[in-house]
Scaffold this motif. Structure first.
Motif, PDB file in Angstrom:
ATOM      1  N   ILE A 397     -37.213 -16.162  35.356  1.00  0.00           N
ATOM      2  CA  ILE A 397     -37.832 -16.975  34.305  1.00  0.00           C
ATOM      3  C   ILE A 397     -37.904 -18.444  34.732  1.00  0.00           C
ATOM      4  N   ILE A 398     -36.832 -18.915  35.341  1.00  0.00           N
ATOM      5  CA  ILE A 398     -36.798 -20.322  35.768  1.00  0.00           C
ATOM      6  C   ILE A 398     -37.834 -20.572  36.855  1.00  0.00           C
ATOM      7  N   GLU A 399     -37.934 -19.620  37.755  1.00  0.00           N
ATOM      8  CA  GLU A 399     -38.936 -19.731  38.829  1.00  0.00           C
ATOM      9  C   GLU A 399     -40.328 -19.939  38.242  1.00  0.00           C
ATOM     10  N   ASP A 404     -39.658 -26.275  40.457  1.00  0.00           N
ATOM     11  CA  ASP A 404     -39.183 -27.400  41.266  1.00  0.00           C
ATOM     12  C   ASP A 404     -37.758 -27.832  40.942  1.00  0.00           C
ATOM     13  N   LEU A 405     -37.132 -27.121  40.023  1.00  0.00           N
ATOM     14  CA  LEU A 405     -35.775 -27.486  39.623  1.00  0.00           C
ATOM     15  C   LEU A 405     -34.852 -27.501  40.848  1.00  0.00           C
ATOM     16  N   PRO A 406     -34.092 -28.584  41.039  1.00  0.00           N
ATOM     17  CA  PRO A 406     -33.296 -28.670  42.260  1.00  0.00           C
ATOM     18  C   PRO A 406     -32.148 -27.648  42.351  1.00  0.00           C
ATOM     19  N   ASN A 407     -31.381 -27.462  41.272  1.00  0.00           N
ATOM     20  CA  ASN A 407     -30.201 -26.584  41.355  1.00  0.00           C
ATOM     21  C   ASN A 407     -30.472 -25.244  40.683  1.00  0.00           C
ATOM     22  N   LYS A 408     -31.549 -24.600  41.111  1.00  0.00           N
ATOM     23  CA  LYS A 408     -32.013 -23.385  40.439  1.00  0.00           C
ATOM     24  C   LYS A 408     -30.953 -22.295  40.314  1.00  0.00           C
ATOM     25  N   GLU A 409     -30.173 -22.126  41.403  1.00  0.00           N
ATOM     26  CA  GLU A 409     -29.196 -21.021  41.383  1.00  0.00           C
ATOM     27  C   GLU A 409     -28.128 -21.221  40.323  1.00  0.00           C
ATOM     28  N   GLU A 410     -27.622 -22.433  40.292  1.00  0.00           N
ATOM     29  CA  GLU A 410     -26.572 -22.753  39.326  1.00  0.00           C
ATOM     30  C   GLU A 410     -27.108 -22.572  37.898  1.00  0.00           C
ATOM     31  N   VAL A 411     -28.343 -23.042  37.693  1.00  0.00           N
ATOM     32  CA  VAL A 411     -28.937 -22.941  36.363  1.00  0.00           C
ATOM     33  C   VAL A 411     -29.117 -21.472  35.974  1.00  0.00           C
ATOM     34  N   ALA A 412     -29.585 -20.674  36.922  1.00  0.00           N
ATOM     35  CA  ALA A 412     -29.802 -19.250  36.627  1.00  0.00           C
ATOM     36  C   ALA A 412     -28.484 -18.587  36.235  1.00  0.00           C
ATOM     37  N   GLU A 413     -27.418 -18.948  36.928  1.00  0.00           N
ATOM     38  CA  GLU A 413     -26.122 -18.348  36.611  1.00  0.00           C
ATOM     39  C   GLU A 413     -25.666 -18.772  35.210  1.00  0.00           C
ATOM     40  N   THR A 414     -25.805 -20.060  34.953  1.00  0.00           N
ATOM     41  CA  THR A 414     -25.368 -20.572  33.654  1.00  0.00           C
ATOM     42  C   THR A 414     -26.167 -19.953  32.512  1.00  0.00           C
ATOM     43  N   VAL A 415     -27.479 -19.857  32.712  1.00  0.00           N
ATOM     44  CA  VAL A 415     -28.339 -19.342  31.650  1.00  0.00           C
ATOM     45  C   VAL A 415     -28.184 -17.819  31.506  1.00  0.00           C
ATOM     46  N   TRP A 437     -32.492  -6.904  27.026  1.00  0.00           N
ATOM     47  CA  TRP A 437     -32.745  -7.925  28.045  1.00  0.00           C
ATOM     48  C   TRP A 437     -33.736  -8.982  27.599  1.00  0.00           C
ATOM     49  N   ASP A 438     -34.929  -8.544  27.183  1.00  0.00           N
ATOM     50  CA  ASP A 438     -35.983  -9.508  26.882  1.00  0.00           C
ATOM     51  C   ASP A 438     -35.610 -10.408  25.714  1.00  0.00           C
ATOM     52  N   GLU A 439     -34.904  -9.799  24.751  1.00  0.00           N
ATOM     53  CA  GLU A 439     -34.536 -10.596  23.579  1.00  0.00           C
ATOM     54  C   GLU A 439     -33.477 -11.635  23.914  1.00  0.00           C
ATOM     55  N   ALA A 440     -32.442 -11.192  24.622  1.00  0.00           N
ATOM     56  CA  ALA A 440     -31.300 -12.088  24.873  1.00  0.00           C
ATOM     57  C   ALA A 440     -31.680 -13.244  25.778  1.00  0.00           C
ATOM     58  N   LEU A 441     -32.710 -13.022  26.613  1.00  0.00           N
ATOM     59  CA  LEU A 441     -33.093 -14.078  27.547  1.00  0.00           C
ATOM     60  C   LEU A 441     -34.343 -14.841  27.095  1.00  0.00           C
ATOM     61  N   ASN A 442     -34.763 -14.560  25.877  1.00  0.00           N
ATOM     62  CA  ASN A 442     -35.943 -15.239  25.365  1.00  0.00           C
ATOM     63  C   ASN A 442     -35.608 -16.699  25.030  1.00  0.00           C
ATOM     64  N   ARG A 563     -21.900 -23.056  29.141  1.00  0.00           N
ATOM     65  CA  ARG A 563     -22.049 -24.364  29.758  1.00  0.00           C
ATOM     66  C   ARG A 563     -23.328 -25.027  29.283  1.00  0.00           C
ATOM     67  N   ALA A 564     -23.249 -26.351  29.140  1.00  0.00           N
ATOM     68  CA  ALA A 564     -24.434 -27.127  28.780  1.00  0.00           C
ATOM     69  C   ALA A 564     -25.056 -27.661  30.063  1.00  0.00           C
ATOM     70  N   LEU A 565     -26.378 -27.726  30.073  1.00  0.00           N
ATOM     71  CA  LEU A 565     -27.070 -28.228  31.258  1.00  0.00           C
ATOM     72  C   LEU A 565     -27.932 -29.427  30.891  1.00  0.00           C
ATOM     73  N   GLU A 566     -27.953 -30.408  31.776  1.00  0.00           N
ATOM     74  CA  GLU A 566     -28.770 -31.594  31.499  1.00  0.00           C
ATOM     75  C   GLU A 566     -30.251 -31.337  31.743  1.00  0.00           C
ATOM     76  N   THR A 567     -30.542 -30.417  32.654  1.00  0.00           N
ATOM     77  CA  THR A 567     -31.945 -30.060  32.923  1.00  0.00           C
ATOM     78  C   THR A 567     -32.049 -28.561  33.128  1.00  0.00           C
ATOM     79  N   ILE A 568     -33.108 -27.996  32.586  1.00  0.00           N
ATOM     80  CA  ILE A 568     -33.376 -26.582  32.872  1.00  0.00           C
ATOM     81  C   ILE A 568     -34.807 -26.486  33.383  1.00  0.00           C
TER      82      ILE A 568
END
Ligand code: ARG
Length: 568
Positions: A397-399, A404-415, A437-442, A563-568
């Protein structure tokens, strides 16, 4: 917020004590009817009048000396409705949040009280099951909630590291161990050994005797048996640790069932001394028929102790040695009877605290895509696989959304992990949960990603607006006095009450539902307001609202273990 002021206002005219008054205050369903309401139905007797007349009379009586936070008090039917003075309240709430920062909603309600939380409590050599995930996440959130209310919290992992199954495992390992590579994927291998034992024992029942002998040897401290048993624990724990790291959960104590081996004798003695122990068909039991429960088994006729015996010893240890004032057990609803029995036996032993200071916090079953995850019959779904898949889906989804998100892997894990945790926590604890799956990650649904995304949006607004948290109090709030802002501010101000309720009910879903409400109102505001447009002074006011909203959402995320993220 502001309930206390209503109490002050009404106290002189109503013969109810402060707690009763406080407890009656409601929030009107229709916002247009007022901000807080006092129902007069209970007063009909005292005043010998109809509630609507009482409401009118009270409105009249207090009208001359209304406290400054109230705009007006109006009688509507049997209710006395209070309208808050927006400007005062907006200023008050925003500065209270700004001052408290991430301690907003905290209290010292639990000061001096120790709480032992039995959580996760996975079984050695068995897969980390989905109900253990629920116990881990609900337990972790309850621990955070209790800590924030000033309690001293002890998180205990009551590992299932004892019992006859270890005799089977030892025998299986002796026979076929060299066919299984325990250095990789240990729990899967141990499970396979265990399943194999059960299969072979169907053909060769004598294996069961061997297993019993092996367990006896383990109990007697036989060196080889103990060595194998310790190895099973070590390699299982190493794997569980990976999951705990992913979930960002830590424990204060790992005290497995085996820890109580040398403490059960004393419990038995105490039960005997107090005349509670009976022999029935060679087994030791405590009769609970007077309480409509089956007997609590203390020792089987073959001499083995039981799950309940260990729980009795553990509870006494937590109370007597660890000094716990409150004993909380976050364990599935299917163990309800077990805990009722254990608590009753403790009480019969003369421990009054067991009657009101032992709490079983049950929860429902979790399904994934409508299916039960079960380790029986080899139909095993490993939690780690589920978590990994969630991270993968999030990465996809992030892709798509933000390549262009710099820390994509970390964000994917957190999300990804956040989606699972939030989905678990947002439902009333005792309800069953279905993970789709689709609902929880919506990102637009009532999900973890939605909350995390909203948090990131707030952070980005503050960055873009160059907002510096204001040490000074806002004087002018005219740029944030619309209806939507008003709803948002009131909701933010209610957070301390939300925490009170979550604490009382041992229910993180109270916080999860609340944070969804905050996000939804904020997003409505965001969609209808150009926050970064206008005069500098107006922008500062709007950003102050953004900043406090962000503080509260961030606090909820961390309470829930996301975890909270400053950018997604
Ligand atoms: N290990 C147990 C299970 O997986 C849960 C233990 C819960 N805690 C307790 N004190 N009994 O079912």
């Amino acid at each position: 917020m502001y309930r206390q002021q209503i109490v002050e206002q009404l106290k002189p005219f109503v013969a109810l004590d402060e707690t009763q008054l406080y407890g009656l205050i409601e929030i009107p369903k229709e916002e247009a009817h007022g901000d807080l309401a006092f129902p007069c139905f209970q007063l009909a007797k005292q005043f010998r009048k109809a509630p609507n007349l009482i409401a009118a009379e009270l409105a009249e009586k207090i009208s001359g000396e209304l406290l400054p936070v109230f705009e007006k008090a109006v009688a509507v039917g049997g209710y006395l409705n209070f309208f808050l003075k927006r400007e005062t309240v907006v200023r008050d709430i925003l500065s209270a949040i700004a001052r408290a920062g991430d301690r907003f909603g905290d209290s010292n309600r639990g000061q001096g009280l120790k709480v032992a939380i039995d959580m996760s409590s996975v079984n050695i050599a068995k897969p980390f099951a989905i109900h253990h995930l629920r116990s881990t996440m609900i337990g972790n959130a309850i621990a955070n909630i209790y800590k924030s209310q000033g309690y001293h919290v002890m998180k205990i992992n009551h590992l299932g590291d004892w019992g006859t199954s270890f005799g089977k495992l030892i025998v299986a390992y002796r026979y076929w161990g060299d066919e299984y590579d325990l250095s990789d994927d240990a729990v899967r291998q141990l499970l396979a050994l265990y399943v194999r034992f059960n299969k072979e024992a169907e053909q060769r029942p004598e294996l069961e005797d061997e297993a019993r002998a092996a367990f006896k040897a383990l109990e007697d401290g036989d060196e080889e048996a103990v060595r194998l048993w310790k190895r099973f624990i070590e390699i299982s724990l190493a794997e569980f640790e990976k999951t705990y790291r992913l979930l960002n959960v830590e424990f204060d104590y790992y005290l497995g069932e085996s820890f109580y081996n040398d403490k059960m004798g004393a419990v038995e003695d105490e039960l005997r001394e107090k005349g509670l122990l009976q022999i029935s068909e060679g087994a030791e039991i405590v009769d609970l028929s007077a309480y409509d429960m089956p007997p609590c088994l203390i020792r089987k006729s073959d001499g083995a102790t039981l799950y309940a015996t260990r729980d009795l010893a553990a509870a006494l240890y937590r109370r007597r040695e660890m000094g716990a004032d409150l004993l909380v057990y976050v364990v599935g609803a299917e163990q309800k009877l077990h805990f009722r029995q254990v608590f009753k036996v403790l009480e019969l032993m003369g421990n009054q605290w067991a009657a009101d200071r032992c709490v079983h916090v049950p929860f429902g079953t979790m399904f994934v895509d409508g299916q039960r995850l079960s380790s029986r019959k080899g139909q095993v779904v490993f939690l780690e696989d589920v978590l990994r898949k969630a991270v993968e889906v999030a990465a996809g989804i992030i892709e798509e959304k933000n390549p262009d998100l710099p820390n994509k892997e970390e964000v994917a894990e957190t999300v990804g992990v956040g989606a699972i945790i939030f989905n678990d926590l947002k439902n009333n604890r005792v309800n069953d949960v279905n993970f789709v799956w689709d609902e929880a990650l919506n990102f637009d649904g009532e999900t973890g990603p939605y909350v995390q995304y909203t948090y990131a949006r707030l952070s980005s607004l503050l960055r873009k607006g160059g907002y510096e948290p204001q040490p000074v109090e806002l004087t002018d709030v005219s740029a944030i006095d619309g209806d939507l802002e008003w709803s948002l501010v009131k909701l933010l101000g209610r957070f301390p009450n939300v925490m009170e309720r979550a604490t009382e009910q041992f229910d993180p879903s109270v916080v999860a539902k609340y944070v969804i409400d905050v996000c939804q109102i904020f997003n409505r505001y965001y969609n209808t307001t150009r926050i970064l447009d206008g005069e500098p002074d107006q922008i500062v006011q709007k950003l102050a609202l953004v900043s406090t909203t962000r503080t509260v959402i961030g606090k909820c995320l961390s309470l829930l273990g996301l975890r909270a993220l400053e950018t997604i």
